[in-house]
Scaffold this motif. Structure first.
Motif, PDB file in Angstrom:
ATOM      1  N   CYS A  98      -6.947  -4.259  -7.143  1.00 19.97           N
ATOM      2  CA  CYS A  98      -6.728  -3.398  -5.981  1.00 19.97           C
ATOM      3  C   CYS A  98      -7.675  -3.824  -4.885  1.00 19.97           C
ATOM      4  N   GLU A  99      -7.523  -3.237  -3.702  1.00 18.52           N
ATOM      5  CA  GLU A  99      -8.460  -3.555  -2.631  1.00 18.52           C
ATOM      6  C   GLU A  99      -9.715  -2.687  -2.766  1.00 18.52           C
ATOM      7  N   PRO A 100     -10.814  -3.060  -2.094  1.00 21.14           N
ATOM      8  CA  PRO A 100     -12.067  -2.316  -2.281  1.00 21.14           C
ATOM      9  C   PRO A 100     -11.926  -0.811  -2.046  1.00 21.14           C
ATOM     10  N   THR A 138     -13.142  -1.643   4.227  1.00 20.43           N
ATOM     11  CA  THR A 138     -12.766  -1.470   5.637  1.00 20.43           C
ATOM     12  C   THR A 138     -11.597  -0.502   5.820  1.00 20.43           C
ATOM     13  N   ALA A 139     -10.750  -0.341   4.809  1.00 17.76           N
ATOM     14  CA  ALA A 139      -9.613   0.578   4.925  1.00 17.76           C
ATOM     15  C   ALA A 139     -10.077   2.010   5.191  1.00 17.76           C
ATOM     16  N   ILE A 140     -11.246   2.381   4.664  1.00 18.31           N
ATOM     17  CA  ILE A 140     -11.735   3.759   4.819  1.00 18.31           C
ATOM     18  C   ILE A 140     -12.977   3.805   5.716  1.00 18.31           C
ATOM     19  N   ARG A 141     -13.060   2.846   6.619  1.00 18.79           N
ATOM     20  CA  ARG A 141     -14.163   2.809   7.591  1.00 18.79           C
ATOM     21  C   ARG A 141     -13.780   3.720   8.761  1.00 18.79           C
ATOM     22  N   ALA A 151      -2.850   3.509  15.460  1.00 19.60           N
ATOM     23  CA  ALA A 151      -4.165   2.903  15.249  1.00 19.60           C
ATOM     24  C   ALA A 151      -4.277   2.657  13.764  1.00 19.60           C
ATOM     25  N   SER A 152      -5.061   1.667  13.357  1.00 15.34           N
ATOM     26  CA  SER A 152      -5.095   1.406  11.925  1.00 15.34           C
ATOM     27  C   SER A 152      -6.293   0.578  11.501  1.00 15.34           C
ATOM     28  N   THR A 153      -6.773   0.878  10.288  1.00 15.61           N
ATOM     29  CA  THR A 153      -7.738  -0.004   9.642  1.00 15.61           C
ATOM     30  C   THR A 153      -7.004  -1.153   8.949  1.00 15.61           C
ATOM     31  N   GLY A 154      -5.687  -1.196   9.041  1.00 20.40           N
ATOM     32  CA  GLY A 154      -4.924  -2.349   8.560  1.00 20.40           C
ATOM     33  C   GLY A 154      -3.639  -2.026   7.838  1.00 20.40           C
ATOM     34  N   ASN A 155      -3.695  -1.139   6.855  1.00 20.99           N
ATOM     35  CA  ASN A 155      -2.502  -0.892   6.043  1.00 20.99           C
ATOM     36  C   ASN A 155      -1.410  -0.112   6.782  1.00 20.99           C
ATOM     37  N   THR A 156      -1.813   0.859   7.580  1.00 21.80           N
ATOM     38  CA  THR A 156      -0.816   1.579   8.375  1.00 21.80           C
ATOM     39  C   THR A 156      -0.124   0.604   9.321  1.00 21.80           C
ATOM     40  N   ALA A 157      -0.879  -0.305   9.889  1.00 27.36           N
ATOM     41  CA  ALA A 157      -0.325  -1.298  10.816  1.00 27.36           C
ATOM     42  C   ALA A 157       0.688  -2.194  10.100  1.00 27.36           C
ATOM     43  N   LEU A 217      -4.718   4.002  -6.911  1.00 25.10           N
ATOM     44  CA  LEU A 217      -5.123   2.693  -6.390  1.00 25.10           C
ATOM     45  C   LEU A 217      -4.212   2.406  -5.197  1.00 25.10           C
ATOM     46  N   THR A 218      -4.749   2.700  -4.022  1.00 21.51           N
ATOM     47  CA  THR A 218      -3.946   2.825  -2.806  1.00 21.51           C
ATOM     48  C   THR A 218      -3.392   1.516  -2.251  1.00 21.51           C
ATOM     49  N   GLY A 219      -4.093   0.402  -2.502  1.00 22.60           N
ATOM     50  CA  GLY A 219      -3.663  -0.865  -1.898  1.00 22.60           C
ATOM     51  C   GLY A 219      -3.925  -2.067  -2.791  1.00 22.60           C
ATOM     52  N   SER A 252       0.829  -1.210   0.000  1.00 20.37           N
ATOM     53  CA  SER A 252       0.000   0.000   0.000  1.00 20.37           C
ATOM     54  C   SER A 252       0.864   1.261   0.000  1.00 20.37           C
ATOM     55  N   PHE A 253       0.202   2.393  -0.274  1.00 17.91           N
ATOM     56  CA  PHE A 253       0.874   3.701  -0.304  1.00 17.91           C
ATOM     57  C   PHE A 253       1.473   4.093   1.040  1.00 17.91           C
ATOM     58  N   LYS A 254       1.037   3.443   2.099  1.00 18.92           N
ATOM     59  CA  LYS A 254       1.497   3.830   3.440  1.00 18.92           C
ATOM     60  C   LYS A 254       3.016   3.766   3.550  1.00 18.92           C
ATOM     61  N   ASP A 255       3.657   2.903   2.750  1.00 16.73           N
ATOM     62  CA  ASP A 255       5.102   2.709   2.854  1.00 16.73           C
ATOM     63  C   ASP A 255       5.888   3.993   2.565  1.00 16.73           C
ATOM     64  N   VAL A 288     -10.768   8.615   0.271  1.00 15.42           N
ATOM     65  CA  VAL A 288     -10.517   9.405   1.486  1.00 15.42           C
ATOM     66  C   VAL A 288     -10.993   8.635   2.709  1.00 15.42           C
ATOM     67  N   GLY A 289     -10.073   8.406   3.643  1.00 13.95           N
ATOM     68  CA  GLY A 289     -10.406   7.774   4.918  1.00 13.95           C
ATOM     69  C   GLY A 289     -10.057   8.724   6.040  1.00 13.95           C
ATOM     70  N   ASN A 290      -8.825   8.609   6.518  1.00 14.07           N
ATOM     71  CA  ASN A 290      -8.359   9.538   7.547  1.00 14.07           C
ATOM     72  C   ASN A 290      -7.900  10.858   6.923  1.00 14.07           C
ATOM     73  N   ALA A 291      -7.899  10.912   5.595  1.00 11.31           N
ATOM     74  CA  ALA A 291      -7.676  12.131   4.794  1.00 11.31           C
ATOM     75  C   ALA A 291      -6.210  12.585   4.739  1.00 11.31           C
ATOM     76  N   GLY A 292      -5.294  11.718   5.135  1.00  5.11           N
ATOM     77  CA  GLY A 292      -3.878  12.053   5.037  1.00  5.11           C
ATOM     78  C   GLY A 292      -3.388  12.049   3.606  1.00  5.11           C
ATOM     79  N   ASN A 293      -3.865  11.102   2.809  1.00  2.66           N
ATOM     80  CA  ASN A 293      -3.292  10.947   1.467  1.00  2.66           C
ATOM     81  C   ASN A 293      -3.712  12.067   0.519  1.00  2.66           C
ATOM     82  N   ILE A 294      -4.956  12.501   0.598  1.00  5.68           N
ATOM     83  CA  ILE A 294      -5.385  13.622  -0.264  1.00  5.68           C
ATOM     84  C   ILE A 294      -4.611  14.879   0.138  1.00  5.68           C
TER      85      ILE A 294
HETATM   86  C1  AN7 Z   1      -6.033   1.082   0.844  1.00  4.97           C
HETATM   87  O1  AN7 Z   1      -4.341   1.926   7.519  1.00  4.97           O
HETATM   88  O2  AN7 Z   1      -6.308   4.726   7.595  1.00  4.97           O
HETATM   89  O3  AN7 Z   1      -7.381   9.120   3.607  1.00  4.97           O
HETATM   90  O4  AN7 Z   1      -5.185   2.944   9.236  1.00  4.97           O
HETATM   91  O5  AN7 Z   1      -5.572   1.664   3.554  1.00  4.97           O
HETATM   92  O6  AN7 Z   1      -4.931   8.816   3.925  1.00  4.97           O
HETATM   93  O7  AN7 Z   1      -6.551   7.653   5.410  1.00  4.97           O
HETATM   94  C2  AN7 Z   1      -5.849   3.384   5.717  1.00  4.97           C
HETATM   95  C3  AN7 Z   1      -6.344   4.207   4.768  1.00  4.97           C
HETATM   96  C4  AN7 Z   1      -7.231   4.505   1.199  1.00  4.97           C
HETATM   97  C5  AN7 Z   1      -7.403   6.165   2.973  1.00  4.97           C
HETATM   98  N1  AN7 Z   1      -6.914   3.312   0.696  1.00  4.97           N
HETATM   99  O8  AN7 Z   1      -6.267   7.011   3.044  1.00  4.97           O
HETATM  100  C6  AN7 Z   1      -5.037   2.806   8.019  1.00  4.97           C
HETATM  101  C7  AN7 Z   1      -5.780   3.725   7.121  1.00  4.97           C
HETATM  102  C8  AN7 Z   1      -6.369   2.380   1.472  1.00  4.97           C
HETATM  103  C9  AN7 Z   1      -6.119   2.628   2.821  1.00  4.97           C
HETATM  104  C10 AN7 Z   1      -7.022   4.810   2.518  1.00  4.97           C
HETATM  105  C11 AN7 Z   1      -6.484   3.876   3.362  1.00  4.97           C
HETATM  106  P1  AN7 Z   1      -6.273   8.217   4.054  1.00  4.97           P
END
Ligand code: AN7
Length: 353
Positions: free
Chosen positions: A287-289, A240-243, A84-90, A317-319, A60-63, A187-193
Motif C-alpha cells: 500500500c502507499e505510506p 503526502t496523501a494525508i499532508r 484540489a488534491s494531494t494526488g489520489n483525488t486528482a 488500505l486506501t491506496g 485508490s478508494f477515491k474511485d 485521516v486526511g481531509n476526513a471524508g473517508n472516515i
Molecule cells: C491514500 O487525494 O485528500 O481523510 O486529495 O489519498 O478522506 O481525506 C487523499 C486522501 C488516505 C485520506 N489515504 O482520506 C486527495 C486526498 C490515501 C489518500 C487519505 C487520502 P480522507
C-alpha cells in the motif's frame, strides 16, 4: 446486495441516483478483503482484515465516490470538474472525467504529490496546476473558482463523494456477515472516515449488520489538526496523501469518533513507514505510506494494550503502493550491479540483508 453490475447499479437503492443517472463505471468497488495472519500474531487480535482499496481502477478508494460524483455532474449538465488534491483525488477525477467526456482541472501542492498520482492526472488528460502552497491553500482556491461557477467541485465537500465512498462499509459487512468490532483508517481531509461511518450506520439500520464498529482514525504526527484541536499551518509528513492541515470534514470525523466510541490519534512517520514495510514484507500487500497509517495505529494500540474487546478488525488500505515509487525506493539500498555470472550473482545475493 447484487453481486455483479457497476457500483452505481449495485448500490442504487442506497445512493442518491435515479434511472436517469448515467451508469458511468471503470469497474470500481468490490475490492478484496484480505486476512492478515502476521498482524494477528503480532497484535494478538483474533481477526485482522485488510480492505485493499488500492485495487480500484485508479488505485485508490477515491474511485467509489468519484464515479457517483462525476455521474451526477453529467446528469446535472456540468461540462467540467475541478478539485484540489494531494494526488489520489486528482488521479480519480481525471480518469472519470476522461471517461465521461468532461474537462478536468486539478490543483496540487507543488513538490508534494507522489509521482504515480501526478503521472495519472497527466495521462488522463487533466489540466494540472501546481500551486506554491499546501493542499489547504489549493482547496481555498478551487472552492473560490467553483463558487464562481467555473466548474463542479469534486472534493469530498461534494456530498456525492461521501455517498459513493460509504459503499466500502457495505462491502465489509457483506463479506464478513456483519460489521467488525473496529475499523482502523487513515485521516486526511476526513471524508473517508465520515463515509465509512455513514455506511456502517446505514448498514445497521438496514439489516446488513447487527452492530456498528468503533472508528479509529489516524493522522500523521506533523499533520494532526483534529488530534491537536487546531489547524496546522504547515503540515508535514512522508505520507503526502494525508499532508492536510485543515480538514474539510473535521466535524463529521469527530462525530464518527464520538458516536462510535472510537478515537482519532497520532502515528509518527517512523511508525507509518514501519507498518508500510511490514505490510509489504510480511503480508505481501503493498500500500502507499498514508494507507499504512491505519495499520500503524493498530500496532500502536496493540503495544499499549488498548484493544480491549476488539476481536475482529478491518484496516482500510486506501491506496496502492505503486502510487509512490520514490518513497519505496528511498527505503531500499541502491541496486547492486554485478557481472552476469553465477558466482557474482550468488555473492551479491549473500551480501544483501
Ligand atoms: C491514500 O487525494 O485528500 O481523510 O486529495 O489519498 O478522506 O481525506 C487523499 C486522501 C488516505 C485520506 N489515504 O482520506 C486527495 C486526498 C490515501 C489518500 C487519505 C487520502 P480522507
Amino acid at each position: 446486495m447484487p453481486a455483479d453490475g457497476c457500483l452505481i447499479d449495485r448500490f442504487a437503492s442506497h445512493l442518491p441516483v435515479t434511472p436517469r443517472t448515467p451508469r458511468l463505471t471503470l469497474g470500481e468497488g468490490r475490492t478484496p478483503l484480505v486476512r492478515a495472519p502476521r498482524l494477528e500474531a503480532e497484535t494478538g487480535v483474533r481477526e485482522v482484515w485488510l480492505k485493499v482499496e488500492g485495487m480500484n481502477p485508479t488505485g485508490s478508494f477515491k474511485d467509489r465516490g468519484m464515479v457517483v460524483t462525476v455521474a451526477k455532474a453529467m446528469e446535472e449538465g456540468s461540462t467540467s470538474v475541478i478539485c484540489a488534491s494531494t494526488g489520489n483525488t486528482a488521479a480519480s477525477a481525471a480518469a472519470y472525467a476522461a471517461r465521461a467526456g468532461l474537462s478536468c482541472a486539478v490543483v496540487l501542492p507543488a513538490g508534494h504529490v507522489a509521482l504515480g498520482k501526478l503521472t495519472q492526472a497527466i495521462a488522463f488528460g487533466a489540466r494540472v496546476i501546481a500551486v506554491r502552497g499546501s493542499f489547504d491553500d489549493a482547496f481555498v482556491v478551487v472552492k473560490e473558482l467553483a463558487a464562481a461557477g467555473e466548474a463542479t467541485l469534486v472534493n469530498s465537500v461534494n456530498p456525492y463523494r461521501i455517498e459513493g465512498q460509504k459503499t466500502a462499509a457495505f462491502e465489509v459487512c457483506d463479506v464478513l456477515g456483519d460489521a467488525p468490532d473496529a475499523l482502523f483508517i487513515p485521516v486526511g481531509n476526513a471524508g473517508n472516515i465520515t463515509a465509512y461511518w455513514k455506511g456502517f450506520v446505514e448498514a445497521a439500520a438496514g439489516g446488513m449488520a447487527t452492530r456498528r464498529p468503533r472508528m479509529f482514525g489516524f493522522q500523521a504526527a506533523g499533520a494532526a489538526p483534529i488530534v491537536r484541536g487546531a489547524p496546522v499551518a504547515d503540515p508535514q509528513t512522508v505520507a503526502t496523501a494525508i499532508r492536510i492541515g485543515n480538514p474539510a470534514s473535521w466535524k463529521s470525523a469527530v462525530a464518527a469518533r464520538d458516536d462510535s466510541g472510537g478515537a482519532i490519534e497520532i502515528v509518527t512517520d517512523d511508525e507509518i513507514l514501519d507498518a508500510y514495510r511490514f505490510l509489504a514484507g510480511c503480508e505481501g500487500v503493498f500500500c502507499e505510506p498514508a494507507s499504512a497509517a491505519s495499520v500503524a495505529g493498530l500496532r500502536q494500540r496493540a503495544k499499549r494494550r488498548a484493544l480491549d474487546g476488539v476481536e475482529r478488525v478491518v484496516c482500510v488500505l486506501t491506496g496502492n503502493g505503486l502510487k509512490d515509487p520514490d518513497t519505496a525506493r528511498s527505503l531500499s539500498p541502491s541496486l547492486s550491479e554485478v557481472a552476469p555470472t553465477a558466482a557474482d550473482v550468488r555473492a551479491a545475493i549473500r551480501a544483501l540483508p
